[in-house]
Design a protein around this motif. Structure first.
Motif, PDB file in Angstrom:
ATOM      1  N   ILE A  96     -22.199   4.806  -5.594  1.00  0.00           N
ATOM      2  CA  ILE A  96     -21.586   3.469  -5.574  1.00  0.00           C
ATOM      3  C   ILE A  96     -20.357   3.439  -6.472  1.00  0.00           C
ATOM      4  CG2 ILE A  96     -21.953   1.047  -6.207  1.00  0.00           C
ATOM      5  CD1 ILE A  96     -24.947   1.553  -5.344  1.00  0.00           C
ATOM      6  N   ASP A  97     -20.460   4.039  -7.655  1.00  0.00           N
ATOM      7  CA  ASP A  97     -19.316   4.001  -8.574  1.00  0.00           C
ATOM      8  C   ASP A  97     -18.119   4.765  -8.004  1.00  0.00           C
ATOM      9  OD1 ASP A  97     -20.878   6.360  -9.076  1.00  0.00           O
ATOM     10  OD2 ASP A  97     -19.796   6.654 -10.952  1.00  0.00           O
ATOM     11  N   HIS A  98     -18.356   5.850  -7.292  1.00  0.00           N
ATOM     12  CA  HIS A  98     -17.246   6.588  -6.677  1.00  0.00           C
ATOM     13  C   HIS A  98     -16.573   5.724  -5.605  1.00  0.00           C
ATOM     14  CE1 HIS A  98     -14.846   9.871  -5.078  1.00  0.00           C
ATOM     15  NE2 HIS A  98     -15.225   9.465  -3.879  1.00  0.00           N
ATOM     16  N   ALA A  99     -17.378   5.068  -4.772  1.00  0.00           N
ATOM     17  CA  ALA A  99     -16.817   4.212  -3.717  1.00  0.00           C
ATOM     18  C   ALA A  99     -15.998   3.070  -4.322  1.00  0.00           C
ATOM     19  CB  ALA A  99     -17.929   3.660  -2.825  1.00  0.00           C
ATOM     20  N   LEU A 100     -16.514   2.469  -5.384  1.00  0.00           N
ATOM     21  CA  LEU A 100     -15.782   1.380  -6.047  1.00  0.00           C
ATOM     22  C   LEU A 100     -14.461   1.880  -6.618  1.00  0.00           C
ATOM     23  CD1 LEU A 100     -18.642  -0.399  -8.014  1.00  0.00           C
ATOM     24  CD2 LEU A 100     -17.299  -1.386  -6.147  1.00  0.00           C
ATOM     25  N   ARG A 101     -14.525   3.004  -7.347  1.00  0.00           N
ATOM     26  CA  ARG A 101     -13.333   3.543  -7.996  1.00  0.00           C
ATOM     27  C   ARG A 101     -12.291   3.978  -6.972  1.00  0.00           C
ATOM     28  NH1 ARG A 101     -15.861   6.552 -11.088  1.00  0.00           N
ATOM     29  NH2 ARG A 101     -15.940   8.398  -9.787  1.00  0.00           N
ATOM     30  N   ALA A 102     -12.723   4.702  -5.941  1.00  0.00           N
ATOM     31  CA  ALA A 102     -11.782   5.185  -4.920  1.00  0.00           C
ATOM     32  C   ALA A 102     -11.141   4.012  -4.172  1.00  0.00           C
ATOM     33  CB  ALA A 102     -12.503   6.114  -3.942  1.00  0.00           C
ATOM     34  N   THR A 103     -11.935   3.007  -3.880  1.00  0.00           N
ATOM     35  CA  THR A 103     -11.406   1.840  -3.176  1.00  0.00           C
ATOM     36  C   THR A 103     -10.424   1.087  -4.064  1.00  0.00           C
ATOM     37  OG1 THR A 103     -13.413   1.654  -1.859  1.00  0.00           O
ATOM     38  CG2 THR A 103     -12.010  -0.309  -1.980  1.00  0.00           C
ATOM     39  N   TRP A 104     -10.790   0.867  -5.332  1.00  0.00           N
ATOM     40  CA  TRP A 104      -9.881   0.150  -6.226  1.00  0.00           C
ATOM     41  C   TRP A 104      -8.581   0.922  -6.409  1.00  0.00           C
ATOM     42  CZ3 TRP A 104      -8.152  -4.148  -7.218  1.00  0.00           C
ATOM     43  CH2 TRP A 104      -7.234  -4.341  -8.248  1.00  0.00           C
ATOM     44  N   GLN A 105      -8.662   2.241  -6.522  1.00  0.00           N
ATOM     45  CA  GLN A 105      -7.445   3.035  -6.676  1.00  0.00           C
ATOM     46  C   GLN A 105      -6.557   2.910  -5.438  1.00  0.00           C
ATOM     47  OE1 GLN A 105      -9.103   6.863  -7.741  1.00  0.00           O
ATOM     48  NE2 GLN A 105      -8.864   6.460  -9.915  1.00  0.00           N
ATOM     49  N   ALA A 106      -7.154   2.867  -4.269  1.00  0.00           N
ATOM     50  CA  ALA A 106      -6.380   2.705  -3.033  1.00  0.00           C
ATOM     51  C   ALA A 106      -5.733   1.320  -2.981  1.00  0.00           C
ATOM     52  CB  ALA A 106      -7.272   2.923  -1.814  1.00  0.00           C
ATOM     53  N   VAL A 107      -6.481   0.301  -3.382  1.00  0.00           N
ATOM     54  CA  VAL A 107      -5.943  -1.066  -3.401  1.00  0.00           C
ATOM     55  C   VAL A 107      -4.796  -1.156  -4.416  1.00  0.00           C
ATOM     56  CG1 VAL A 107      -6.469  -3.477  -4.006  1.00  0.00           C
ATOM     57  CG2 VAL A 107      -8.062  -2.173  -2.587  1.00  0.00           C
ATOM     58  N   ALA A 108      -4.999  -0.599  -5.601  1.00  0.00           N
ATOM     59  CA  ALA A 108      -3.961  -0.634  -6.637  1.00  0.00           C
ATOM     60  C   ALA A 108      -2.701   0.084  -6.161  1.00  0.00           C
ATOM     61  CB  ALA A 108      -4.483  -0.009  -7.925  1.00  0.00           C
ATOM     62  N   LYS A 109      -2.866   1.225  -5.522  1.00  0.00           N
ATOM     63  CA  LYS A 109      -1.717   1.974  -5.007  1.00  0.00           C
ATOM     64  C   LYS A 109      -0.985   1.148  -3.949  1.00  0.00           C
ATOM     65  CE  LYS A 109      -0.338   6.278  -2.867  1.00  0.00           C
ATOM     66  NZ  LYS A 109      -0.648   7.164  -1.787  1.00  0.00           N
ATOM     67  N   MET A 110      -1.748   0.519  -3.058  1.00  0.00           N
ATOM     68  CA  MET A 110      -1.160  -0.311  -2.010  1.00  0.00           C
ATOM     69  C   MET A 110      -0.339  -1.458  -2.617  1.00  0.00           C
ATOM     70  SD  MET A 110      -3.147  -2.878   0.581  1.00  0.00           S
ATOM     71  CE  MET A 110      -3.614  -3.849  -0.853  1.00  0.00           C
ATOM     72  N   TYR A 111      -0.916  -2.159  -3.597  1.00  0.00           N
ATOM     73  CA  TYR A 111      -0.211  -3.267  -4.237  1.00  0.00           C
ATOM     74  C   TYR A 111       1.016  -2.769  -5.006  1.00  0.00           C
ATOM     75  CZ  TYR A 111      -3.545  -7.063  -3.250  1.00  0.00           C
ATOM     76  OH  TYR A 111      -4.301  -8.029  -2.644  1.00  0.00           O
ATOM     77  N   GLN A 117       1.322 -14.297  -1.787  1.00  0.00           N
ATOM     78  CA  GLN A 117       1.371 -14.028  -0.345  1.00  0.00           C
ATOM     79  C   GLN A 117       0.806 -12.639  -0.023  1.00  0.00           C
ATOM     80  OE1 GLN A 117       1.923 -16.276   2.084  1.00  0.00           O
ATOM     81  NE2 GLN A 117       1.932 -17.592   0.272  1.00  0.00           N
ATOM     82  N   TYR A 118       1.077 -11.662  -0.877  1.00  0.00           N
ATOM     83  CA  TYR A 118       0.524 -10.323  -0.659  1.00  0.00           C
ATOM     84  C   TYR A 118      -1.002 -10.343  -0.783  1.00  0.00           C
ATOM     85  CZ  TYR A 118       5.073  -8.043  -0.536  1.00  0.00           C
ATOM     86  OH  TYR A 118       6.336  -7.651  -0.185  1.00  0.00           O
ATOM     87  N   VAL A 119      -1.514 -11.079  -1.761  1.00  0.00           N
ATOM     88  CA  VAL A 119      -2.964 -11.175  -1.953  1.00  0.00           C
ATOM     89  C   VAL A 119      -3.597 -11.875  -0.747  1.00  0.00           C
ATOM     90  CG1 VAL A 119      -4.784 -12.230  -3.363  1.00  0.00           C
ATOM     91  CG2 VAL A 119      -2.845 -11.100  -4.465  1.00  0.00           C
ATOM     92  N   ILE A 120      -2.986 -12.939  -0.289  1.00  0.00           N
ATOM     93  CA  ILE A 120      -3.509 -13.664   0.876  1.00  0.00           C
ATOM     94  C   ILE A 120      -3.509 -12.757   2.101  1.00  0.00           C
ATOM     95  CG2 ILE A 120      -3.000 -15.525   2.510  1.00  0.00           C
ATOM     96  CD1 ILE A 120      -2.044 -17.174   0.020  1.00  0.00           C
ATOM     97  N   GLN A 121      -2.402 -12.035   2.306  1.00  0.00           N
ATOM     98  CA  GLN A 121      -2.296 -11.135   3.454  1.00  0.00           C
ATOM     99  C   GLN A 121      -3.372 -10.056   3.413  1.00  0.00           C
ATOM    100  OE1 GLN A 121      -0.095 -11.360   6.136  1.00  0.00           O
ATOM    101  NE2 GLN A 121      -1.400  -9.777   7.003  1.00  0.00           N
ATOM    102  N   PHE A 122      -3.581  -9.460   2.241  1.00  0.00           N
ATOM    103  CA  PHE A 122      -4.620  -8.436   2.087  1.00  0.00           C
ATOM    104  C   PHE A 122      -5.984  -9.008   2.456  1.00  0.00           C
ATOM    105  CE2 PHE A 122      -8.024  -6.734  -0.618  1.00  0.00           C
ATOM    106  CZ  PHE A 122      -8.065  -5.430  -0.161  1.00  0.00           C
ATOM    107  N   ASN A 123      -6.313 -10.155   1.862  1.00  0.00           N
ATOM    108  CA  ASN A 123      -7.622 -10.757   2.101  1.00  0.00           C
ATOM    109  C   ASN A 123      -7.824 -11.138   3.561  1.00  0.00           C
ATOM    110  OD1 ASN A 123      -9.443 -11.376  -0.441  1.00  0.00           O
ATOM    111  ND2 ASN A 123      -7.314 -11.340  -1.084  1.00  0.00           N
ATOM    112  N   GLU A 124      -6.811 -11.724   4.173  1.00  0.00           N
ATOM    113  CA  GLU A 124      -6.928 -12.117   5.581  1.00  0.00           C
ATOM    114  C   GLU A 124      -7.092 -10.903   6.489  1.00  0.00           C
ATOM    115  OE1 GLU A 124      -7.397 -15.175   6.841  1.00  0.00           O
ATOM    116  OE2 GLU A 124      -7.449 -15.792   4.732  1.00  0.00           O
ATOM    117  N   THR A 125      -6.337  -9.847   6.219  1.00  0.00           N
ATOM    118  CA  THR A 125      -6.420  -8.640   7.041  1.00  0.00           C
ATOM    119  C   THR A 125      -7.807  -8.015   6.936  1.00  0.00           C
ATOM    120  OG1 THR A 125      -4.057  -8.225   6.768  1.00  0.00           O
ATOM    121  CG2 THR A 125      -5.407  -6.364   7.469  1.00  0.00           C
TER     122      THR A 125
END
Length: 150
Positions: free
Chosen positions: A7-22, A106-114
Motif C-alpha cells: 500500500i505504501d508503495h502504491a501511495l508513494r508512486a501515485t503521489w510522485q506521479a501526481v506531483a510530477k504532473m502538477y 482550475q488545474y486541481v478541478i480538471q485533475f479531479n474531474e478527469t
C-alpha cells in the motif's frame, strides 16, 4: 511481498506521479506545485497567518519560509501585520497571486474531474474510506504497536 503490492508503495508512486504532473503544468507558469499549493491555502479575502500555513499544509517551517520568500519576490504574496495579533504576520495575495491561485484551482478541478469521470461513485467512496483509515491509524500511532523497540 513485492514492493509493487504494498500500500505504501502504491501511495508513494501515485503521489510522485501526481506531483510530477502538477509540476509540469506549474513550470509553464513560472511556478512550482508547492507554490500553487500555498496559493490555494491562503484565504483569498483575509489572508492567512504565516504560522497557520505550515501545519495546514503539513509543511516544515524551513521549506515554507523558502517558498514564501520566492513567492514574495515573484510578486504573488505580501506580508502584513496581523491586526488581531501584533506578533503574527498575515500572508496575503496580490492581484497577481490571485490570478495564479485561480489558475492553480482550475488545474486541481480538471485533475479531479478527469479522475472522477473514470471511476464509479463507489470507487471514489472506497478511495476516501481507505485514505481516512490510513490517516486514522497513523494519527493513533497504532501501526507499529506490535514491533518491539530496543
Amino acid at each position: 511481498m513485492q514492493k509493487e503490492q504494498t500500500i505504501d508503495h502504491a501511495l508513494r508512486a501515485t503521489w510522485q506521479a501526481v506531483a510530477k504532473m502538477y509540476n509540469e503544468q506549474a513550470v509553464k507558469h513560472d511556478s512550482t506545485m508547492a507554490m500553487a499549493f500555498v496559493l490555494l491555502n491562503i484565504d483569498k479575502e483575509h489572508g492567512t497567518p504565516s504560522t497557520a500555513l505550515g501545519p495546514q499544509m503539513g509543511m516544515e517551517p524551513t521549506s515554507l519560509s523558502r517558498i514564501l520568500k520566492s513567492m514574495e519576490e515573484k510578486g504573488a504574496i505580501y506580508r502584513e501585520k496581523n491586526p488581531d495579533d501584533g506578533r503574527s504576520v498575515l500572508i496575503k495575495l496580490t492581484d497577481f497571486g490571485l490570478t495564479k491561485r485561480n489558475a492553480s484551482k482550475q488545474y486541481v478541478i480538471q485533475f479531479n474531474e478527469t479522475v472522477k469521470n473514470q471511476l464509479t461513485a463507489q470507487q471514489i467512496e472506497n478511495f476516501f474510506e481507505v485514505t481516512k483509515t490510513i490517516n486514522k491509524l497513523i494519527a493513533e500511532k497504532s501501526i507499529f504497536d506490535t514491533i518491539p523497540t530496543k
